[in-house]
Write a protein that holds these residues in place. Sequence first.
Motif, short mmCIF file in Angstrom:
data_model
loop_
_atom_site.label_atom_id
_atom_site.label_comp_id
_atom_site.label_asym_id
_atom_site.label_seq_id
_atom_site.Cartn_x
_atom_site.Cartn_y
_atom_site.Cartn_z
N ASN A 54 40.06 32.26 48.82
CA ASN A 54 39.02 32.87 47.97
C ASN A 54 39.71 33.83 47.15
OD1 ASN A 54 38.13 35.45 49.20
ND2 ASN A 54 37.48 33.42 50.56
N ARG A 55 38.91 34.39 45.68
CA ARG A 55 39.01 35.60 45.14
C ARG A 55 38.73 37.15 45.94
NH1 ARG A 55 34.86 38.37 42.34
NH2 ARG A 55 34.95 38.92 40.23
N ALA A 69 41.96 38.32 39.31
CA ALA A 69 40.95 37.44 40.04
C ALA A 69 40.02 36.04 39.21
CB ALA A 69 40.12 37.23 40.96
N ASP A 70 39.51 36.95 38.56
CA ASP A 70 38.92 35.31 37.68
C ASP A 70 39.68 35.17 37.05
OD1 ASP A 70 36.58 36.29 39.03
OD2 ASP A 70 36.14 37.24 37.16
N TYR A 73 41.77 32.18 39.25
CA TYR A 73 40.73 31.12 39.98
C TYR A 73 40.47 29.85 38.31
CZ TYR A 73 41.33 32.69 43.98
OH TYR A 73 41.89 32.77 45.72
#
Length: 213
Positions: A54-55, A69-70, A73
């Motif tokens: 995950n992030r 990270a954004d 994703y």
Amino acid sequence: MKKLLLTFLALAVGIAYALNPQTASKEELMSIKGIGPVKAAAIIKYRRTHKIRNREDLMAVEGIGPEIADNVYKDVKVGEVKQKKRILKSRKAEAKKAKAKAKKAQEKAKNSSSASKMEKAEKAKKKAKAKKEKAKEAKKDLKKAKADKAKLKKAQEKLKKDKATLKKDKEALKKAKKAKDAKKVAKLNKKIAKDEERIKKDEAKLKALKGKK
């Protein structure tokens, strides 16, 4: 309601096709805005020992902040031209690195070969020196042997000469005795004694010279 459904479908498609940082290649990671060759390499290195699910996991990688990270994703891409430039630059850097590594290996092999050649040359030099020393010793021994041979020959000739003198003096003594020449007999006896003493010395010397052979 229809508009909301379309938005949900678009989001679902975006998630379905979003880049997976756990399995993405270096080039795929570099396609994301904010990730260059260095950060892509850092992600690949990190995921060898860690799972990126995950992030938050992704943000544990050094150099990866919330914005990047954004972007991962949300699948925020860099421009196509910029991406191609990045990939080209990365490949050039890798090729340069590989070339430097190959050159280093070649230099190492060359140095190793040079060291081996030098070692062989040194061994050959030592061997040649040893042979030269042996030849020198052999020459010295030959010279000595020749000198000893000459001495032996000289001693043999002297012994032969002294024996001949002794024989001659003994014959002279016989004649003197027959002639009853007492003075000459006494003189020849003394001379014969000296001849015999000299012959003993000659024989001893000859024996010593023969013992050196």
